[in-house]
Design a protein around this motif. Structure first.
Motif, PDB file in Angstrom:
ATOM      1  N   HIS A  26       7.078 -11.851  -5.820  1.00  0.00           N
ATOM      2  CA  HIS A  26       7.787 -10.860  -5.010  1.00  0.00           C
ATOM      3  C   HIS A  26       6.900 -10.235  -3.935  1.00  0.00           C
ATOM      4  N   CYS A  27       5.566 -10.277  -4.103  1.00  0.00           N
ATOM      5  CA  CYS A  27       4.669  -9.776  -3.040  1.00  0.00           C
ATOM      6  C   CYS A  27       4.819 -10.641  -1.795  1.00  0.00           C
ATOM      7  N   GLU A  28       4.802 -11.956  -1.992  1.00  0.00           N
ATOM      8  CA  GLU A  28       4.927 -12.891  -0.864  1.00  0.00           C
ATOM      9  C   GLU A  28       6.295 -12.771  -0.194  1.00  0.00           C
ATOM     10  N   VAL A  29       7.326 -12.629  -1.018  1.00  0.00           N
ATOM     11  CA  VAL A  29       8.678 -12.473  -0.456  1.00  0.00           C
ATOM     12  C   VAL A  29       8.772 -11.152   0.311  1.00  0.00           C
ATOM     13  N   GLY A  30       8.133 -10.108  -0.227  1.00  0.00           N
ATOM     14  CA  GLY A  30       8.142  -8.809   0.444  1.00  0.00           C
ATOM     15  C   GLY A  30       7.484  -8.867   1.812  1.00  0.00           C
ATOM     16  N   VAL A  31       6.373  -9.574   1.919  1.00  0.00           N
ATOM     17  CA  VAL A  31       5.689  -9.723   3.209  1.00  0.00           C
ATOM     18  C   VAL A  31       6.605 -10.441   4.201  1.00  0.00           C
ATOM     19  N   LYS A  32       7.304 -11.472   3.701  1.00  0.00           N
ATOM     20  CA  LYS A  32       8.227 -12.216   4.564  1.00  0.00           C
ATOM     21  C   LYS A  32       9.367 -11.319   5.045  1.00  0.00           C
ATOM     22  N   MET A  33       9.857 -10.443   4.188  1.00  0.00           N
ATOM     23  CA  MET A  33      10.921  -9.512   4.580  1.00  0.00           C
ATOM     24  C   MET A  33      10.410  -8.549   5.657  1.00  0.00           C
ATOM     25  N   MET A  34       9.155  -8.104   5.498  1.00  0.00           N
ATOM     26  CA  MET A  34       8.557  -7.215   6.504  1.00  0.00           C
ATOM     27  C   MET A  34       8.499  -7.907   7.869  1.00  0.00           C
ATOM     28  N   GLU A  35       8.152  -9.202   7.849  1.00  0.00           N
ATOM     29  CA  GLU A  35       8.084  -9.968   9.099  1.00  0.00           C
ATOM     30  C   GLU A  35       9.465 -10.096   9.726  1.00  0.00           C
ATOM     31  N   ARG A  36      10.483 -10.315   8.888  1.00  0.00           N
ATOM     32  CA  ARG A  36      11.858 -10.450   9.405  1.00  0.00           C
ATOM     33  C   ARG A  36      12.324  -9.156  10.060  1.00  0.00           C
ATOM     34  N   TRP A  37      11.915  -8.038   9.477  1.00  0.00           N
ATOM     35  CA  TRP A  37      12.345  -6.743   9.997  1.00  0.00           C
ATOM     36  C   TRP A  37      11.389  -6.221  11.068  1.00  0.00           C
ATOM     37  N   GLU A  38      10.335  -6.993  11.352  1.00  0.00           N
ATOM     38  CA  GLU A  38       9.348  -6.653  12.386  1.00  0.00           C
ATOM     39  C   GLU A  38       8.721  -5.284  12.135  1.00  0.00           C
ATOM     40  N   LEU A  39       8.386  -5.038  10.875  1.00  0.00           N
ATOM     41  CA  LEU A  39       7.719  -3.788  10.533  1.00  0.00           C
ATOM     42  C   LEU A  39       6.226  -3.889  10.872  1.00  0.00           C
ATOM     43  N   PRO A  40       5.530  -2.765  11.001  1.00  0.00           N
ATOM     44  CA  PRO A  40       4.120  -2.773  11.422  1.00  0.00           C
ATOM     45  C   PRO A  40       3.229  -3.615  10.499  1.00  0.00           C
ATOM     46  N   GLU A  41       2.157  -4.174  11.074  1.00  0.00           N
ATOM     47  CA  GLU A  41       1.218  -5.027  10.334  1.00  0.00           C
ATOM     48  C   GLU A  41       0.597  -4.321   9.127  1.00  0.00           C
ATOM     49  N   PRO A  42       0.188  -3.030   9.233  1.00  0.00           N
ATOM     50  CA  PRO A  42      -0.384  -2.347   8.060  1.00  0.00           C
ATOM     51  C   PRO A  42       0.567  -2.334   6.865  1.00  0.00           C
ATOM     52  N   PHE A  43       1.895  -2.234   7.119  1.00  0.00           N
ATOM     53  CA  PHE A  43       2.864  -2.250   6.028  1.00  0.00           C
ATOM     54  C   PHE A  43       2.788  -3.588   5.282  1.00  0.00           C
ATOM     55  N   LYS A  44       2.768  -4.684   6.060  1.00  0.00           N
ATOM     56  CA  LYS A  44       2.721  -6.029   5.451  1.00  0.00           C
ATOM     57  C   LYS A  44       1.445  -6.213   4.627  1.00  0.00           C
ATOM     58  N   THR A  45       0.318  -5.749   5.184  1.00  0.00           N
ATOM     59  CA  THR A  45      -0.965  -5.904   4.493  1.00  0.00           C
ATOM     60  C   THR A  45      -0.968  -5.159   3.159  1.00  0.00           C
ATOM     61  N   ALA A  46      -0.465  -3.918   3.177  1.00  0.00           N
ATOM     62  CA  ALA A  46      -0.439  -3.117   1.945  1.00  0.00           C
ATOM     63  C   ALA A  46       0.439  -3.770   0.884  1.00  0.00           C
ATOM     64  N   ILE A  47       1.599  -4.288   1.294  1.00  0.00           N
ATOM     65  CA  ILE A  47       2.508  -4.944   0.339  1.00  0.00           C
ATOM     66  C   ILE A  47       1.889  -6.241  -0.186  1.00  0.00           C
ATOM     67  N   GLU A  48       1.175  -6.954   0.673  1.00  0.00           N
ATOM     68  CA  GLU A  48       0.533  -8.215   0.260  1.00  0.00           C
ATOM     69  C   GLU A  48      -0.462  -7.996  -0.872  1.00  0.00           C
ATOM     70  N   HIS A  49      -1.155  -6.831  -0.867  1.00  0.00           N
ATOM     71  CA  HIS A  49      -2.247  -6.603  -1.828  1.00  0.00           C
ATOM     72  C   HIS A  49      -1.890  -5.633  -2.952  1.00  0.00           C
ATOM     73  N   HIS A  50      -0.601  -5.255  -3.092  1.00  0.00           N
ATOM     74  CA  HIS A  50      -0.322  -4.159  -4.025  1.00  0.00           C
ATOM     75  C   HIS A  50      -0.440  -4.542  -5.499  1.00  0.00           C
ATOM     76  N   HIS A  51      -0.599  -5.840  -5.801  1.00  0.00           N
ATOM     77  CA  HIS A  51      -0.859  -6.235  -7.194  1.00  0.00           C
ATOM     78  C   HIS A  51      -2.265  -6.797  -7.378  1.00  0.00           C
ATOM     79  N   ASP A  52      -3.158  -6.602  -6.385  1.00  0.00           N
ATOM     80  CA  ASP A  52      -4.545  -7.092  -6.495  1.00  0.00           C
ATOM     81  C   ASP A  52      -5.288  -6.368  -7.615  1.00  0.00           C
ATOM     82  N   SER A  53      -6.282  -7.050  -8.168  1.00  0.00           N
ATOM     83  CA  SER A  53      -7.144  -6.423  -9.180  1.00  0.00           C
ATOM     84  C   SER A  53      -8.093  -5.442  -8.499  1.00  0.00           C
ATOM     85  N   CYS A  54      -8.748  -4.618  -9.312  1.00  0.00           N
ATOM     86  CA  CYS A  54      -9.695  -3.638  -8.776  1.00  0.00           C
ATOM     87  C   CYS A  54     -10.820  -4.351  -8.020  1.00  0.00           C
ATOM     88  N   GLU A  55     -11.310  -5.469  -8.558  1.00  0.00           N
ATOM     89  CA  GLU A  55     -12.386  -6.217  -7.897  1.00  0.00           C
ATOM     90  C   GLU A  55     -11.922  -6.771  -6.553  1.00  0.00           C
TER      91      GLU A  55
END
Length: 655
Positions: free
Chosen positions: A181-210
């Motif tokens: 769903h992270c990847e799908v969320g980034v794609k939805m952000m691109e479709r809606w032409e939302l700002p790049e920082p939004f896409k980046t944050a959604i892309e990494h929201h399940h990343d580990s602490c490291e």
């Protein structure tokens, strides 16, 4: 696995109403007039009413009630009203009265909690991210909504599997569906032409602490960690795997927000208060969300079970590993035995012809590459058939065993001694000179002659005839192996023809190569140390045996550049000629008048015996101190580097 196109081609994907799209466009322009925002909102009476209601709620805490949208928008700000308009639109997309109502309700509840948490976390880092964080917190799981609407029959079993096995949802989605769903969320952000920082944050929201720590230099790092931590808070309040979420939450809040565990409960209570205010604005019922204290107790109980399960799993894994290790050791032992049988002669226990062929080919390529000498010695037991006929085959086997033993024990570790076949043995001599291979052959001949072999109490003389050859392989070694074997074989038969029990040595090294080898020998650091009477020959020889052999020697061209004897352009020119002619690098350089023979020998000496490597060995053996070694290497390089006369300097491009 599913095709992502199945998601993107669905007509059930969340869409934005025209007013939300227009507001997003206006929010991107810092020069947008507030009146444009107001007029845009007023085109949608439903959203206008909801924004007006929100402005008067405890969520924003304005001092006085707003009676019209004209007053509410300036007080709230463009970004806030845009967030609200988008939120109300998403709220409608998340309404579902079908069999998946519980899943849709859960998604929307978690989105509200995550947006409130993201806003509070951003405030701890500075208020400039506060409103962005609220909106991105709300949007971070939009991919989840898109998948629920487009591929519910594929997604629901995956969600159930993640809950049952207490695993991260995104991880299981990737394994089973091939997309999360992270990847799908980034794609939805691109479709809606939302700002790049939004896409980046959604892309990494399940990343580990490291993984998040590796992003510390990212320009949107504060937004990224706010959203990732809000995701953990959402899982903590809403997920059935609250124990896993608590572990992640503690790690993230301590690392990025300097929030000790004892402060976490207090912060979670602030989050609960904030999302309850947001829930009133969006008409969401959060009565089934427990208090932080209740959830903490459940999470800790779950963590205890997970710890106990992990301990049991670890014990079982250790037991399984012990069995695996035992089987591995057994298999390795069996493999070693099989390998030993494959490369050893069963009668004499020395290496067999197959091993010799492999070692010979490897050494041939190595010597051709570095212009080093290679040598082989063939030996044949004299009158072996007569020994067999007179004393029997059992005695013949004994003779083979005794001669193999005495010969293998007397050769150097770097040499390879093999039974070639019948009564013939062969030695692959490492880095031999003509005199060296003669001495080795003569020593073996003498040892064989002096070996006492008895039959029924009587000594039976046994001798061998030996033939040796030494050569330096050309770059193109085609046919060279056959020539070496033929020459050594002929030398051995010459020994037999001249009366047996003797040695014949042949050299097929050209005169030029012989001269070069002598120059290289004189240019080596070990020879210089002996000449300067720093060490005697036996001591330096022992050190050379301990000196590690470079698996990957420096190329002579690179050495020449490092020593400022050649430029990059000149090396390229030499390599071009080398490729055309098949000559060695040094020969090509001499032909082009770019290097002298003395310079080539100096470079070859550095390549074959790097002074630093020998110096480290002498230090390790406590034969030299570090400072003294450094001074000796400097002195050696200063003295041994060939001087350049003006003509040579012009050729080499050295000032």
């Amino acid at each position: 696995m599913i095709s992502p196109e199945k998601i993107w081609s669905s007509d059930q994907l969340p869409t934005l109403p025209a007013v939300a799209v227009k507001l997003l466009d206006l929010s991107k322009n810092p020069d947008t007039d507030i009146s444009e925002v107001i007029e845009t909102i007023k085109t949608d009476p439903a959203i206008t009413a909801k924004i007006l209601k929100a402005s008067n709620s405890s969520l924003f805490g304005l001092r006085s009630n707003c009676k019209g949208i004209e007053r509410a928008v300036p007080l709230l700000g463009t970004m806030v009203v845009t967030s609200l308009a988008l939120s109300f639109s998403l709220s409608e997309s998340a309404i579902n009265e079908g069999p998946l109502k519980v899943r849709f309700d859960s998604y929307w509840k978690q989105s509200i909690i995550q947006s409130a948490a993201a806003e509070l976390l951003a405030s701890r880092l500075g208020n400039e991210l506060k409103h962005d964080s609220f909106l991105v917190g709300l949007l971070q799981d939009i991919g989840h909504l898109a998948m629920l609407r487009s591929i519910p029959e594929d997604l629901v079993p995956v969600l159930e599997q993640a809950e049952t096995h207490e695993r991260e949802c995104a991880e299981v989605e990737s394994e089973v569906l091939g997309v999360n769903h992270c990847e799908v969320g980034v794609k939805m952000m691109e479709r809606w032409e939302l700002p790049e920082p939004f896409k980046t944050a959604i892309e990494h929201h399940h990343d580990s602490c490291e993984q998040l720590k590796a992003l510390t230099t990212h320009p949107n790092f504060n937004l990224i960690i706010s959203i990732a931590t809000s995701s953990a808070i959402g899982d903590y309040f809403c997920s059935t795997n609250s124990g896993l979420a608590l572990n992640r939450l503690k790690e993230l809040t301590l690392e990025f927000f300097n929030m000790p565990n004892e402060e976490l409960n207090e912060f979670l209570e602030q989050v609960q208060s904030r999302f309850e205010e947001a829930a009133q604005v969006f008409s969401v019922n959060l009565d089934d969300i427990g208090s932080p204290h209740e959830i903490m107790a459940t999470a800790n109980e779950q963590l205890l079970k997970l710890t106990m399960k992990a301990q049991v799993d670890s014990n079982q894994a250790s037991a399984r590993q012990a069995v695996v290790e035992e089987q591995k050791i057994k298999l390795e032992s069996e493999n070693k035995q099989l390998q030993s049988k494959a490369i050893h002669d069963p009668l004499t226990k020395v290496y067999n012809r197959s091993y010799f062929n492999e070692a010979f080919e490897k050494e041939l390529y190595h010597c051709a590459r570095f212009a080093r000498p290679i040598g082989i010695i063939f030996s044949d037991i004299d009158r072996f058939k007569q020994l067999n006929d007179t004393y029997g085959h059992q005695f013949g086997d004994l003779v083979l065993q005794r001669i193999a033993k005495v010969a293998s024990e007397s050769t150097r570790r770097s040499d390879v001694f093999c039974r070639y076949g019948g009564e013939e043995f062969v030695i692959l001599a490492n880095n031999p000179s003509e005199n060296g291979i003669r001495e080795l052959s003569e020593r073996l001949r003498t040892l064989i002659e002096n070996e006492v072999i008895e039959f029924e109490g009587k000594r039976v003389p046994a001798t061998a005839s030996l033939g040796a050859v030494v050569g330096i392989p050309p770059r193109d070694i085609t046919g060279y192996a056959e020539r070496l074997i033929a020459e050594s074989d002929q030398a051995m038969y010459e020994s037999k023809e001249k009366g047996r029990n003797q040695v014949q040595v042949r050299s097929i090294i050209s005169k030029d190569d012989q001269e070069l080898q002598q120059l290289v020998k004189r240019s080596r650091f070990s020879r210089w140390l002996v000449t300067k009477k720093i060490f005697d020959i036996p001591t330096i020889s022992k050190a050379l045996l301990k000196c590690p052999q470079e698996e990957k020697r420096a190329k002579i061209g690179k050495l020449a550049i490092a020593e400022k004897l050649l430029t990059d352009l000149q090396v390229t020119k030499i390599l071009d000629l080398q490729k055309e002619s098949g000559k060695r690098f040094g020969d090509a350089a001499i032909q082009l008048n770019l290097l002298t023979q003395q310079q080539v020998s100096y470079l070859l000496a550095l390549q074959i015996e790097p002074p630093i490597a020998l110096g480290k060995t002498l230090i390790t053996l406590e034969l030299l101190e570090s400072a003294h070694t450094t001074e000796l290497i400097k002195q050696f390089l200063l003295e041994m580097k060939p001087s350049l006369n003006p003509a040579e300097g012009q050729h080499c491009g050295v000032s």
